[in-house]
Write a protein that holds these residues in place. Sequence first.
Motif, PDB file in Angstrom:
ATOM      1  N   ARG A  83       6.613  27.253  32.516  1.00 10.66           N
ATOM      2  CA  ARG A  83       7.981  26.802  32.275  1.00 10.66           C
ATOM      3  C   ARG A  83       8.831  26.835  33.547  1.00 10.66           C
ATOM      4  NH1 ARG A  83       5.867  25.330  28.115  1.00 10.66           N
ATOM      5  NH2 ARG A  83       6.836  25.310  26.055  1.00 10.66           N
ATOM      6  N   ILE A  84       9.840  25.992  33.554  1.00 13.00           N
ATOM      7  CA  ILE A  84      10.810  25.970  34.643  1.00 13.00           C
ATOM      8  C   ILE A  84      11.900  26.992  34.328  1.00 13.00           C
ATOM      9  CG2 ILE A  84      12.534  24.567  35.852  1.00 13.00           C
ATOM     10  CD1 ILE A  84      10.788  22.108  35.166  1.00 13.00           C
ATOM     11  N   LEU A  85      12.105  27.925  35.242  1.00 13.38           N
ATOM     12  CA  LEU A  85      13.142  28.941  35.072  1.00 13.38           C
ATOM     13  C   LEU A  85      14.502  28.434  35.535  1.00 13.38           C
ATOM     14  CD1 LEU A  85      11.619  32.383  36.184  1.00 13.38           C
ATOM     15  CD2 LEU A  85      12.010  31.529  33.863  1.00 13.38           C
ATOM     16  N   MET A 123       6.958   9.437  24.022  1.00  7.27           N
ATOM     17  CA  MET A 123       5.802  10.245  23.647  1.00  7.27           C
ATOM     18  C   MET A 123       6.146  11.296  22.589  1.00  7.27           C
ATOM     19  SD  MET A 123       3.369  12.322  26.315  1.00  7.27           S
ATOM     20  CE  MET A 123       2.131  11.173  26.886  1.00  7.27           C
ATOM     21  N   LYS A 124       7.441  11.412  22.243  1.00  4.15           N
ATOM     22  CA  LYS A 124       7.956  12.430  21.329  1.00  4.15           C
ATOM     23  C   LYS A 124       7.833  13.819  21.952  1.00  4.15           C
ATOM     24  CE  LYS A 124       8.601   9.114  18.404  1.00  4.15           C
ATOM     25  NZ  LYS A 124       9.940   8.490  18.295  1.00  4.15           N
ATOM     26  N   MET A 125       8.001  13.865  23.284  1.00  5.46           N
ATOM     27  CA  MET A 125       7.952  15.121  24.023  1.00  5.46           C
ATOM     28  C   MET A 125       9.176  15.286  24.910  1.00  5.46           C
ATOM     29  SD  MET A 125       5.059  16.905  23.516  1.00  5.46           S
ATOM     30  CE  MET A 125       4.670  17.735  25.034  1.00  5.46           C
ATOM     31  N   GLY A 126      10.264  14.602  24.568  1.00  8.78           N
ATOM     32  CA  GLY A 126      11.448  14.631  25.412  1.00  8.78           C
ATOM     33  C   GLY A 126      12.090  15.994  25.524  1.00  8.78           C
ATOM     34  N   ASP A 127      11.813  16.881  24.563  1.00  7.13           N
ATOM     35  CA  ASP A 127      12.376  18.232  24.632  1.00  7.13           C
ATOM     36  C   ASP A 127      11.612  19.128  25.588  1.00  7.13           C
ATOM     37  OD1 ASP A 127      10.121  18.139  22.936  1.00  7.13           O
ATOM     38  OD2 ASP A 127      10.761  19.951  21.873  1.00  7.13           O
ATOM     39  N   LYS A 128      10.432  18.647  26.060  1.00  9.54           N
ATOM     40  CA  LYS A 128       9.601  19.504  26.902  1.00  9.54           C
ATOM     41  C   LYS A 128       9.191  18.867  28.230  1.00  9.54           C
ATOM     42  CE  LYS A 128       7.727  22.315  23.181  1.00  9.54           C
ATOM     43  NZ  LYS A 128       6.569  23.082  22.679  1.00  9.54           N
ATOM     44  N   LEU A 129       9.211  17.560  28.320  1.00  8.67           N
ATOM     45  CA  LEU A 129       8.728  16.861  29.510  1.00  8.67           C
ATOM     46  C   LEU A 129       9.764  15.862  30.008  1.00  8.67           C
ATOM     47  CD1 LEU A 129       5.056  15.974  28.436  1.00  8.67           C
ATOM     48  CD2 LEU A 129       5.778  17.883  29.870  1.00  8.67           C
ATOM     49  N   GLY A 130       9.523  15.314  31.188  1.00 12.48           N
ATOM     50  CA  GLY A 130      10.265  14.154  31.664  1.00 12.48           C
ATOM     51  C   GLY A 130      11.414  14.430  32.591  1.00 12.48           C
ATOM     52  N   THR A 131      11.911  15.673  32.658  1.00 12.80           N
ATOM     53  CA  THR A 131      12.985  16.037  33.578  1.00 12.80           C
ATOM     54  C   THR A 131      12.683  17.409  34.162  1.00 12.80           C
ATOM     55  OG1 THR A 131      14.321  17.038  31.822  1.00 12.80           O
ATOM     56  CG2 THR A 131      14.746  14.719  32.332  1.00 12.80           C
ATOM     57  N   VAL A 132      13.348  17.691  35.280  1.00  5.03           N
ATOM     58  CA  VAL A 132      13.190  18.997  35.925  1.00  5.03           C
ATOM     59  C   VAL A 132      14.432  19.812  35.603  1.00  5.03           C
ATOM     60  CG1 VAL A 132      12.781  20.224  38.093  1.00  5.03           C
ATOM     61  CG2 VAL A 132      11.856  17.910  37.769  1.00  5.03           C
ATOM     62  N   GLU A 133      14.339  20.661  34.610  1.00  6.56           N
ATOM     63  CA  GLU A 133      15.467  21.489  34.208  1.00  6.56           C
ATOM     64  C   GLU A 133      14.968  22.725  33.480  1.00  6.56           C
ATOM     65  OE1 GLU A 133      17.955  19.751  31.052  1.00  6.56           O
ATOM     66  OE2 GLU A 133      16.527  18.081  30.995  1.00  6.56           O
ATOM     67  N   LYS A 134      15.811  23.703  33.385  1.00  5.52           N
ATOM     68  CA  LYS A 134      15.460  24.987  32.797  1.00  5.52           C
ATOM     69  C   LYS A 134      14.899  24.806  31.387  1.00  5.52           C
ATOM     70  CE  LYS A 134      17.400  29.504  31.556  1.00  5.52           C
ATOM     71  NZ  LYS A 134      18.607  30.366  31.577  1.00  5.52           N
ATOM     72  N   LYS A 184      12.070  23.394  30.485  1.00  7.34           N
ATOM     73  CA  LYS A 184      11.048  22.345  30.358  1.00  7.34           C
ATOM     74  C   LYS A 184       9.705  22.850  30.901  1.00  7.34           C
ATOM     75  CE  LYS A 184      13.483  18.771  28.744  1.00  7.34           C
ATOM     76  NZ  LYS A 184      13.576  17.483  29.417  1.00  7.34           N
ATOM     77  N   ILE A 185       8.644  22.176  30.497  1.00 10.87           N
ATOM     78  CA  ILE A 185       7.317  22.475  31.029  1.00 10.87           C
ATOM     79  C   ILE A 185       7.278  22.138  32.517  1.00 10.87           C
ATOM     80  CG2 ILE A 185       4.873  21.827  30.916  1.00 10.87           C
ATOM     81  CD1 ILE A 185       5.290  21.312  27.919  1.00 10.87           C
TER      82      ILE A 185
END
Length: 467
Positions: free
Chosen positions: A91-93, A417-428, A430-431
């Motif tokens: 995870r991104i802290l 992909m229905k993964m917008g809550d976990k992927l696709g951006t660099v923010e606290k 996210k994976i």
Amino acid sequence: MFVTTTRRPAFVRCKQAALGVGVLASLAALVPGALAAPRPIPETTDDARGLPIPPVDRSRDPVVVIAGGTLIDGRGGAPVANAVVVTQGDRILAAGPAATTPVPANAARTIDATGLYVMPGLIDLHIHFTQQRCHDFGKYSDSPAGAAIRGVALAEQLINAGITAARDVGTVDDVALRIKEAVDRGIIRGPRVLWSGRIIATTGGHGDEVTSTATGRQKPGFGGPSKGFNGPWEWRTAVRQQVRSLADWIKLGAPADKEELAAAIEEAHSLGVPVAIDSYGQYTDWAIEAGVDTLEHPLLMSDQAVPLMKKHGTAFVPTIGAFDNLLTGGYPTAGIPTGGFYHTHSRRFVIDQQDHLKRVGEAHRAGVPIGVGTDIPFENDTRYPDAYFRELDYLREAGMSNAAVLASATRVGAQIMKMGDKLGTVEKGKIADLLILGANPLDSLKNLRDVRYVVADGKVVVDGPAR
């Protein structure tokens, strides 16, 4: 013996329905929150199914710091110079300017990204891990084991190019599922995989043809017993079988009738699984109206298709390069000539590249979400990962800006992909799927090829210049 039934008059049915509504309203008043939306699940599987899992303790996982680079976080804002990204485990802290982003003292590793560019990992929404490769493949018989070996090779190609997530929309047996598991377990190197099992088709439809879609050649033994489904209940059954087999997505193929498409889409959605379709013509319009989540390919689209997509919230994965390959050279190793589809029952129409580009531009201007997918059926060993970057160029040619194309390859792709809550951006939160480049991709999409580091699921999988 004959049994007769009497249909209740309409006014009786309405009265009973009203009574039911009243009972529900009374229940809601007696039990606050009884009919409220379900509470979000704190921890879920990292796939489209989002199944609940026990809480994960990441406090003892190693901390990695990426410092000094320019951050393109994928959220649409201006790039952040001299940024810091902190990850722990998968995870991104934290992510942001160095001046305001605290760096833990216990970092296991610090990557000096000075002069480099940090962005989310790329997403390919339309691949088939089991597709053919190598110039001599026609000399050898195929099997699920052979398909799995090809899939492992393709997974390596994708991750080396910075493609950290991929959706397989049609596989041999459970090959894509096993590749997904092997990546998750650290057995092989590859992108995060979402898979959709076998294409659900009518008897003889796309996914159950006796002749190959690409070559027109008859399959051995006429393709074996039909795996097609006929009628709404058989399509519902097929969806249930796929969900039972742990599919992340359902993939439908046209032709099919309106009731079959609607039944499959309704069944999948009732089980919390999204649906993609490989379609054309009126079947596309029927699927969109029935609520399909993604349309794969711009084949023989009607003038109503894009307005319908906008109305119903359908996403578009155009895979333009897959069809331009047919028009500009075919697939020589497979014996497929230039020009289009030949001798295939489910592809009886002309491929028009300019029309494809026109439809993508039309969809983009209408605000339809557009994702990046490749769908290369042959010669994977020589066409990947180049096919992915060529697909970005096609989107640019269709009228999308560099920023819009990058969004399609990251944030928008994750949402599709229905993964917008976990992927696709660099923010606290996210994976930690990250790509570190030697040059600014907003200046030129070609700079996406200048891969220096790839972080997937928090692990540095490409360390230094990509192989």
